[in-house]
Write an enzyme that holds these catalytic residues in place. Structure first.
Site, PDB file in Angstrom:
ATOM      1  CG  ASN A 145      -3.240 -10.874  12.757  1.00 50.66           C
ATOM      2  OD1 ASN A 145      -2.291 -10.364  13.349  1.00 50.66           O
ATOM      3  ND2 ASN A 145      -3.515 -10.578  11.503  1.00 50.66           N
ATOM      4  CD  GLU A 171      -2.933   1.117   2.327  1.00 47.43           C
ATOM      5  OE1 GLU A 171      -3.227  -0.011   2.776  1.00 47.43           O
ATOM      6  OE2 GLU A 171      -3.532   2.162   2.631  1.00 47.43           O
ATOM      7  CB  VAL A 201     -14.396 -21.487   3.565  1.00 46.93           C
ATOM      8  CG1 VAL A 201     -14.898 -21.545   2.140  1.00 46.93           C
ATOM      9  CG2 VAL A 201     -15.520 -21.124   4.529  1.00 46.93           C
ATOM     10  CG  ASP A 238     -11.637  -5.526  10.073  1.00 42.14           C
ATOM     11  OD1 ASP A 238     -10.692  -5.581  10.872  1.00 42.14           O
ATOM     12  OD2 ASP A 238     -11.593  -4.917   8.992  1.00 42.14           O
ATOM     13  N   GLY A 246     -12.425   0.801   5.168  1.00 39.95           N
ATOM     14  CA  GLY A 246     -12.060   1.208   6.529  1.00 39.95           C
ATOM     15  C   GLY A 246     -12.722   0.238   7.497  1.00 39.95           C
TER      16      GLY A 246
HETATM   17  P1  8BR Z   1      -6.589 -11.173   9.696  1.00 39.63           P
HETATM   18  O1  8BR Z   1      -6.839 -10.485   8.402  1.00 39.63           O
HETATM   19  O2  8BR Z   1      -6.768 -10.303  10.896  1.00 39.63           O
HETATM   20  O3  8BR Z   1      -5.304 -11.955   9.737  1.00 39.63           O
HETATM   21  O4  8BR Z   1      -7.745 -12.264   9.822  1.00 39.63           O
HETATM   22  C1  8BR Z   1      -7.879 -13.241   8.867  1.00 39.63           C
HETATM   23  C2  8BR Z   1      -8.515 -14.449   9.514  1.00 39.63           C
HETATM   24  O5  8BR Z   1      -9.366 -15.050   8.554  1.00 39.63           O
HETATM   25  C3  8BR Z   1      -7.551 -15.542   9.933  1.00 39.63           C
HETATM   26  O6  8BR Z   1      -7.129 -15.373  11.258  1.00 39.63           O
HETATM   27  C4  8BR Z   1      -8.373 -16.821   9.777  1.00 39.63           C
HETATM   28  O7  8BR Z   1      -8.896 -17.198  11.039  1.00 39.63           O
HETATM   29  C5  8BR Z   1      -9.521 -16.419   8.860  1.00 39.63           C
HETATM   30  N1  8BR Z   1      -9.554 -17.191   7.593  1.00 39.63           N
HETATM   31  C6  8BR Z   1      -8.694 -17.183   6.544  1.00 39.63           C
HETATM   32 BR1  8BR Z   1      -7.197 -16.149   6.377  1.00 39.63          BR
HETATM   33  N2  8BR Z   1      -9.044 -18.041   5.562  1.00 39.63           N
HETATM   34  C7  8BR Z   1     -10.168 -18.627   5.998  1.00 39.63           C
HETATM   35  C8  8BR Z   1     -11.016 -19.626   5.443  1.00 39.63           C
HETATM   36  N3  8BR Z   1     -10.773 -20.161   4.241  1.00 39.63           N
HETATM   37  N4  8BR Z   1     -12.107 -20.021   6.155  1.00 39.63           N
HETATM   38  C9  8BR Z   1     -12.365 -19.469   7.369  1.00 39.63           C
HETATM   39  N5  8BR Z   1     -11.581 -18.514   7.943  1.00 39.63           N
HETATM   40  C10 8BR Z   1     -10.496 -18.095   7.276  1.00 39.63           C
END
Ligand code: 8BR
Length: 456
Positions: free
Chosen positions: A296, A87, A431, A442, A111
């Site tokens: 995280n 970014e 998933v 978020d 945001g």
């Molecule tokens: P952050 O962007 O704060 O790291 O949060 C992303 C979160 O999305 C991860 O901590 C994880 O728990 C969740 N996540 C991700 Br990445 N891929 C996922 C998926 N395929 N199915 C469910 N949760 C997912």
């Protein structure tokens, strides 16, 4: 297994309780996300036009900001080449005009505060007051229908949907998001993985601009909410060209936190990765004013660099669950904060200075929301979250649960009693082929925080 029925119960408990929340405040960052899916021919043509040689030179010596078209394309190409999310801030007016004309495929509310408003107000139907640094039509229309409000003050205090409070002369704060798939091919560059480059043309959120009326009438805003979620402070820099510093912003924020605390509003801080170490340290010092924090593995590790040590930070980043728990205890010791919610791929942990099954149920509900978000890209209604009950539960986390059991003794339906603290641990739903993973963090944090306090 037990998790299946725990998940079903948590969904029922959370959705039954959500309507009981009187109001949530979301501040401070709201903007417009303009998504563009890059097209090879179009991109090559534009780069040839501004001068490919110079763009390629700049790609290797990244300026980290955009003051010319050459730098804009250098950023895009570098992001593609490395397959890395980047970014850069767009300083130049001419480049901003160029970006506006180049256009987008899709607009979305952006945001953290903006995104959470559409979830909490639009889907959970909780009365939500959201801070908008600017309220132009283009942005207002991205808020979904529902109990989403901005405060307006013409003579008297009113809460109205952003669409009813449009200010035509206010600025469009646009984050141009250039997405590319894995294998995207431009000139001799091939993307090793899918990712995105963001050209940020938003002067307001970069300084955590707070509207005057939002400061002046904050006491009235506070009266309408039980809960607040603060986000957007991660962008703060040590100092700005106009002579102000991050301290000026944090003093303002602190005053608002004090007013919220005085009225017993529970406040959650969404801790996004904060590049500047001084600011990061200042944010840790602010945590005692919050009830709850969400983070995280990258974010928790970055805090351990300051209050722990390099080794603990590294172990957290590697996902060692015992190091994660140590780090959470350390953060709680240092700040006194009552609730810490950690999320990572495959499991969530909440450490609290109080007990209750609703802490675990809130994590389970959040995991369903996360899976729904991964499945559908954006969540439109609660039945999509219910659909996530059929997504398989991460089996690898069952092993982690067993390790926890060996270390701490009994794990009772995901809850570990630690004398003066409670640890809740849940395996999440994963998933297999997510539509998108943007904004899941978020979704997790806000769903868990709001539903936990709704179930109390
Ligand atoms: P952050 O962007 O704060 O790291 O949060 C992303 C979160 O999305 C991860 O901590 C994880 O728990 C969740 N996540 C991700 Br990445 N891929 C996922 C998926 N395929 N199915 C469910 N949760 C997912």
């Amino acid at each position: 297994r037990i998790w299946k029925s725990l998940y079903v119960n948590a969904f029922e408990n959370a959705t039954n309780a959500l309507p009981g929340v009187r109001g949530v405040l979301l501040a401070y960052n709201t903007n417009i996300d303009a998504l563009k899916y890059l097209d090879k021919e179009d991109l090559e043509e534009r780069i040839e036009k501004v001068g490919k040689k110079r763009v390629f030179e700049l790609m290797e010596n990244p300026p980290e900001k955009v003051t010319s078209l050459e730098e804009l394309f250098a950023g895009i190409l570098r992001s593609i080449k490395l397959g890395k999310a980047m970014e850069w801030f767009v300083e130049d007016r001419g480049v901003r005009n160029y970006l506006r004309e180049w256009g987008w495929d899709e607009l979305r509310i952006g945001g953290q505060a903006g995104i959470m408003a559409n979830l909490l107000g639009g889907v959970y139907r909780i009365p939500t007051i959201v801070h908008v640094p600017q309220n132009p039509k283009l942005q207002a229309e991205l808020f979904v229908d529902g109990p989403i409000y901005v405060p307006v003050f013409d003579g008297e205090f009113k809460l109205v949907h952003p669409k009813e409070a449009v200010k035509e002369n206010e600025e469009e704060l646009i984050h141009y998001i250039f997405e590319f798939p894995r294998g995207f091919h431009v000139f001799d560059i091939v993307a090793p993985r899918e990712n995105r480059f963001i050209a940020n043309a938003d002067d307001y959120n970069a300084k955590v601009y707070i509207r005057d009326e939002f400061k002046e009438h904050f006491n009235k805003i506070v009266k309408n909410v039980d809960l607040a979620i603060i986000s957007g402070l991660q962008v703060l820099k040590e100092s700005y060209e106009d002579g102000t510093t991050y301290r000026d912003v944090l003093n303002e924020v602190e005053a608002q936190l004090d007013m919220l605390n005085k009225r017993n509003v529970k406040i959650h801080f969404e801790f996004a990765y904060t590049a500047n170490k001084k600011v990061r340290g200042a944010l840790i010092n602010l945590l005692p004013k919050f009830t709850s924090v969400g983070l995280n593995e990258v974010e928790l590790a970055s805090l351990m660099e300051i209050i722990g040590d390099e080794e603990l930070a590294r172990e957290v980043l590697e996902g060692n669950v015992f190091s994660v728990i140590d780090a959470m205890h350390l953060l709680m010791d240092e700040t006194g904060i009552k609730r810490i919610h950690f999320h990572t791929y495959g499991y969530y942990v909440a450490l609290t200075q109080y007990r209750g099954e609703e802490v675990r149920d809130a994590l389970l509900f959040a995991a369903l929301a996360a899976a729904a978000k991964a499945m559908y890209g954006s969540i439109e209604n609660l039945s999509q979250i219910r659909d996530a009950l059929s997504v398989p539960t991460n089996e690898r986390a069952f092993l982690t649960e067993e390790e926890l059991e060996k270390e701490f003794g009994e794990v009772e339906n995901g809850i570990i009693d630690m004398t003066d603290r409670q640890l809740a641990f849940i395996p999440t739903k994963i998933v297999a082929s997510p539509k998108s993973t943007v904004g899941i963090g978020d979704t997790i944090s806000s769903s868990a925080f709001v539903s936990e306090f709704a179930m109390k």
